[in-house]
Design a protein around this motif. Structure first.
Motif, PDB file in Angstrom:
ATOM      1  N   LEU A 209      -8.376  30.565  19.411  1.00  0.00           N
ATOM      2  CA  LEU A 209      -9.502  30.495  18.473  1.00  0.00           C
ATOM      3  C   LEU A 209     -10.859  30.507  19.166  1.00  0.00           C
ATOM      4  O   LEU A 209     -11.848  30.939  18.564  1.00  0.00           O
ATOM      5  CB  LEU A 209      -9.370  29.257  17.588  1.00  0.00           C
ATOM      6  CG  LEU A 209      -8.237  29.306  16.556  1.00  0.00           C
ATOM      7  CD1 LEU A 209      -8.085  27.950  15.866  1.00  0.00           C
ATOM      8  CD2 LEU A 209      -8.495  30.400  15.518  1.00  0.00           C
ATOM      9  N   VAL A 210     -10.932  30.046  20.402  1.00  0.00           N
ATOM     10  CA  VAL A 210     -12.221  30.105  21.110  1.00  0.00           C
ATOM     11  C   VAL A 210     -12.396  31.421  21.860  1.00  0.00           C
ATOM     12  O   VAL A 210     -13.487  31.700  22.359  1.00  0.00           O
ATOM     13  CB  VAL A 210     -12.404  28.919  22.089  1.00  0.00           C
ATOM     14  CG1 VAL A 210     -12.305  27.591  21.367  1.00  0.00           C
ATOM     15  CG2 VAL A 210     -11.423  28.985  23.251  1.00  0.00           C
ATOM     16  N   SER A 211     -11.351  32.234  21.913  1.00  0.00           N
ATOM     17  CA  SER A 211     -11.405  33.462  22.701  1.00  0.00           C
ATOM     18  C   SER A 211     -12.067  34.598  21.921  1.00  0.00           C
ATOM     19  O   SER A 211     -12.226  34.545  20.703  1.00  0.00           O
ATOM     20  CB  SER A 211      -9.994  33.882  23.102  1.00  0.00           C
ATOM     21  OG  SER A 211      -9.292  34.426  21.991  1.00  0.00           O
ATOM     22  N   ASP A 212     -12.390  35.658  22.642  1.00  0.00           N
ATOM     23  CA  ASP A 212     -12.960  36.845  22.002  1.00  0.00           C
ATOM     24  C   ASP A 212     -11.953  37.534  21.090  1.00  0.00           C
ATOM     25  O   ASP A 212     -12.339  38.306  20.211  1.00  0.00           O
ATOM     26  CB  ASP A 212     -13.448  37.823  23.072  1.00  0.00           C
ATOM     27  CG  ASP A 212     -14.662  37.307  23.824  1.00  0.00           C
ATOM     28  OD1 ASP A 212     -15.347  36.412  23.299  1.00  0.00           O
ATOM     29  OD2 ASP A 212     -14.920  37.795  24.939  1.00  0.00           O
ATOM     30  N   SER A 213     -10.661  37.268  21.277  1.00  0.00           N
ATOM     31  CA  SER A 213      -9.643  37.844  20.392  1.00  0.00           C
ATOM     32  C   SER A 213      -9.775  37.312  18.969  1.00  0.00           C
ATOM     33  O   SER A 213      -9.295  37.947  18.028  1.00  0.00           O
ATOM     34  CB  SER A 213      -8.243  37.534  20.929  1.00  0.00           C
ATOM     35  OG  SER A 213      -8.037  38.139  22.183  1.00  0.00           O
ATOM     36  N   ALA A 214     -10.429  36.158  18.817  1.00  0.00           N
ATOM     37  CA  ALA A 214     -10.635  35.555  17.498  1.00  0.00           C
ATOM     38  C   ALA A 214     -12.083  35.694  17.038  1.00  0.00           C
ATOM     39  O   ALA A 214     -12.554  34.923  16.200  1.00  0.00           O
ATOM     40  CB  ALA A 214     -10.243  34.089  17.532  1.00  0.00           C
ATOM     41  N   ALA A 215     -12.785  36.693  17.556  1.00  0.00           N
ATOM     42  CA  ALA A 215     -14.228  36.818  17.320  1.00  0.00           C
ATOM     43  C   ALA A 215     -14.600  37.019  15.851  1.00  0.00           C
ATOM     44  O   ALA A 215     -15.758  36.792  15.478  1.00  0.00           O
ATOM     45  CB  ALA A 215     -14.795  37.963  18.157  1.00  0.00           C
ATOM     46  N   TYR A 216     -13.635  37.439  15.017  1.00  0.00           N
ATOM     47  CA  TYR A 216     -13.935  37.676  13.603  1.00  0.00           C
ATOM     48  C   TYR A 216     -13.371  36.571  12.712  1.00  0.00           C
ATOM     49  O   TYR A 216     -13.296  36.715  11.501  1.00  0.00           O
ATOM     50  CB  TYR A 216     -13.372  39.040  13.188  1.00  0.00           C
ATOM     51  CG  TYR A 216     -14.041  39.654  11.967  1.00  0.00           C
ATOM     52  CD1 TYR A 216     -15.422  39.796  11.895  1.00  0.00           C
ATOM     53  CD2 TYR A 216     -13.273  40.116  10.895  1.00  0.00           C
ATOM     54  CE1 TYR A 216     -16.026  40.364  10.786  1.00  0.00           C
ATOM     55  CE2 TYR A 216     -13.872  40.689   9.779  1.00  0.00           C
ATOM     56  CZ  TYR A 216     -15.243  40.808   9.735  1.00  0.00           C
ATOM     57  OH  TYR A 216     -15.843  41.388   8.629  1.00  0.00           O
ATOM     58  N   ILE A 217     -12.984  35.451  13.318  1.00  0.00           N
ATOM     59  CA  ILE A 217     -12.437  34.319  12.568  1.00  0.00           C
ATOM     60  C   ILE A 217     -13.449  33.197  12.553  1.00  0.00           C
ATOM     61  O   ILE A 217     -13.751  32.605  13.602  1.00  0.00           O
ATOM     62  CB  ILE A 217     -11.113  33.825  13.180  1.00  0.00           C
ATOM     63  CG1 ILE A 217     -10.066  34.945  13.197  1.00  0.00           C
ATOM     64  CG2 ILE A 217     -10.577  32.626  12.396  1.00  0.00           C
ATOM     65  CD1 ILE A 217      -8.777  34.569  13.902  1.00  0.00           C
ATOM     66  N   THR A 218     -13.979  32.886  11.390  1.00  0.00           N
ATOM     67  CA  THR A 218     -14.887  31.743  11.239  1.00  0.00           C
ATOM     68  C   THR A 218     -14.804  31.212   9.818  1.00  0.00           C
ATOM     69  O   THR A 218     -14.424  31.931   8.886  1.00  0.00           O
ATOM     70  CB  THR A 218     -16.338  32.121  11.606  1.00  0.00           C
ATOM     71  OG1 THR A 218     -17.121  30.928  11.743  1.00  0.00           O
ATOM     72  CG2 THR A 218     -16.977  33.036  10.570  1.00  0.00           C
ATOM     73  N   GLY A 219     -15.105  29.928   9.664  1.00  0.00           N
ATOM     74  CA  GLY A 219     -15.096  29.306   8.345  1.00  0.00           C
ATOM     75  C   GLY A 219     -13.712  29.078   7.774  1.00  0.00           C
ATOM     76  O   GLY A 219     -13.556  28.967   6.556  1.00  0.00           O
ATOM     77  N   GLN A 220     -12.699  28.951   8.656  1.00  0.00           N
ATOM     78  CA  GLN A 220     -11.313  28.876   8.189  1.00  0.00           C
ATOM     79  C   GLN A 220     -10.672  27.531   8.520  1.00  0.00           C
ATOM     80  O   GLN A 220     -10.957  26.921   9.551  1.00  0.00           O
ATOM     81  CB  GLN A 220     -10.483  29.989   8.820  1.00  0.00           C
ATOM     82  CG  GLN A 220     -11.032  31.389   8.578  1.00  0.00           C
ATOM     83  CD  GLN A 220     -11.183  31.707   7.097  1.00  0.00           C
ATOM     84  OE1 GLN A 220     -10.231  31.516   6.328  1.00  0.00           O
ATOM     85  NE2 GLN A 220     -12.347  32.199   6.710  1.00  0.00           N
ATOM     86  N   ASN A 221      -9.775  27.105   7.621  1.00  0.00           N
ATOM     87  CA  ASN A 221      -8.889  25.970   7.873  1.00  0.00           C
ATOM     88  C   ASN A 221      -7.528  26.538   8.246  1.00  0.00           C
ATOM     89  O   ASN A 221      -6.838  27.119   7.402  1.00  0.00           O
ATOM     90  CB  ASN A 221      -8.774  25.093   6.627  1.00  0.00           C
ATOM     91  CG  ASN A 221     -10.048  24.354   6.328  1.00  0.00           C
ATOM     92  OD1 ASN A 221     -10.391  23.396   7.011  1.00  0.00           O
ATOM     93  ND2 ASN A 221     -10.752  24.779   5.290  1.00  0.00           N
ATOM     94  N   ILE A 222      -7.154  26.397   9.496  1.00  0.00           N
ATOM     95  CA  ILE A 222      -5.962  27.054  10.026  1.00  0.00           C
ATOM     96  C   ILE A 222      -4.872  26.007  10.239  1.00  0.00           C
ATOM     97  O   ILE A 222      -5.018  25.081  11.034  1.00  0.00           O
ATOM     98  CB  ILE A 222      -6.296  27.785  11.333  1.00  0.00           C
ATOM     99  CG1 ILE A 222      -7.341  28.878  11.037  1.00  0.00           C
ATOM    100  CG2 ILE A 222      -5.048  28.374  11.967  1.00  0.00           C
ATOM    101  CD1 ILE A 222      -7.997  29.457  12.247  1.00  0.00           C
ATOM    102  N   LYS A 223      -3.765  26.167   9.511  1.00  0.00           N
ATOM    103  CA  LYS A 223      -2.668  25.202   9.573  1.00  0.00           C
ATOM    104  C   LYS A 223      -1.755  25.496  10.755  1.00  0.00           C
ATOM    105  O   LYS A 223      -1.441  26.646  11.031  1.00  0.00           O
ATOM    106  CB  LYS A 223      -1.853  25.250   8.281  1.00  0.00           C
ATOM    107  CG  LYS A 223      -2.654  24.957   7.024  1.00  0.00           C
ATOM    108  CD  LYS A 223      -1.824  25.248   5.795  1.00  0.00           C
ATOM    109  CE  LYS A 223      -2.670  25.151   4.529  1.00  0.00           C
ATOM    110  NZ  LYS A 223      -1.907  25.571   3.341  1.00  0.00           N
ATOM    111  N   ILE A 224      -1.316  24.438  11.412  1.00  0.00           N
ATOM    112  CA  ILE A 224      -0.297  24.543  12.451  1.00  0.00           C
ATOM    113  C   ILE A 224       0.657  23.376  12.206  1.00  0.00           C
ATOM    114  O   ILE A 224       0.568  22.317  12.824  1.00  0.00           O
ATOM    115  CB  ILE A 224      -0.930  24.561  13.865  1.00  0.00           C
ATOM    116  CG1 ILE A 224       0.143  24.621  14.934  1.00  0.00           C
ATOM    117  CG2 ILE A 224      -1.914  23.427  14.072  1.00  0.00           C
ATOM    118  CD1 ILE A 224      -0.347  24.928  16.325  1.00  0.00           C
TER     119      ILE A 224
END
Length: 232
Positions: A209-224
């Motif tokens: 999530l902190v990587s550039d691979s997740a650059a278009y992910i924001t404002g999300q609640n991500i379940k694990i």
């Protein structure tokens, strides 16, 4: 240029796993915990260790200033905390609600106030807030956490909307039952995967999530959570 990550409550469990995984991925790490053991972990990882609490803004300022002084930048903030008080809903003392507010919501707001201007100058940055599966399927076993981390979800979304144009992202990570503490067999059987998650699985998700691979992910609640929650 080396990237730099701050991780709070990094002395053990998910926080320590995140610190180790980020370090292994090449991040310089700045760590804070109430325990003096954080100094040993920081030394092990070649990072910075500060003994302090996320509920104390002066401790957060000390952490941020020391990080800038040592590394010159802050690329990621992992807002991890301990657990707020539990108990019967109407029996929880008022002071426990206030402490929970400081522990799981205001800590994020305080850190955002301190670090966002730094990230704006850099032109990028990421915040990950370690929340809970119970934020949107509230559990009577975790009343303070359930209520206040639902509020954290709203804060996260407002922040993400406001600062996306500055290339600053914020997401919440919602773990289920993780092996940083004992999980009884009855609870394990309620999880579709029939096991607890591992702190390493949480840490690897944070790294993504902190990587550039997740650059278009924001404002999300991500379940694990191994499929524990039922909402879709």
């Amino acid at each position: 240029m080396d990237r730099v990550a701050i991780i709070t409550a990094a002395g053990k469990g998910m926080g320590a796993a995140c610190a180790r995984e980020l370090s292994h991925q090449g991040y310089k790490v700045a760590l804070m915990s109430r325990s003096e053991d954080i100094l040993d972990l920081a030394e092990e990882l070649g990072g910075l260790g500060i003994q302090g609490s996320v509920t104390d803004k002066n401790d957060l300022k000390k952490l941020v200033n020391a990080t800038l002084g040592k590394f010159g930048r802050i690329d990621a903030v992992i807002n991890n905390t301990g657990h707020p008080a539990k108990g019967d809903l109407l029996e929880i003392p008022e002071e426990d609600w206030y402490h929970g507010l400081n522990l799981v919501l205001l800590n994020v707001a305080k850190m955002a106030q301190l670090v966002t201007p730094i990230m704006q100058k850099q032109g990028r940055g990421v915040f990950i807030n370690i929340s809970t599966f119970a934020a949107y399927e509230p559990s009577a076993s975790f009343p303070v956490s359930s209520v206040l981390r639902a509020g954290l979800g709203s804060y996260m979304k407002l922040f993400a909307d406001r600062y996306a144009s500055d290339n600053i992202r914020m997401n919440n990570l919602l773990p289920g039952f993780i092996n940083s503490y004992e999980v009884d067999e009855l609870m394990l059987q309620s999880i579709p995967m029939k096991r607890a998650g591992t702190v390493d699985e949480v840490a690897k998700t944070v790294v993504f999530l902190v990587s550039d691979s997740a650059a278009y992910i924001t404002g999300q609640n991500i379940k694990i959570d191994g499929g524990l929650t039922r909402s879709v």
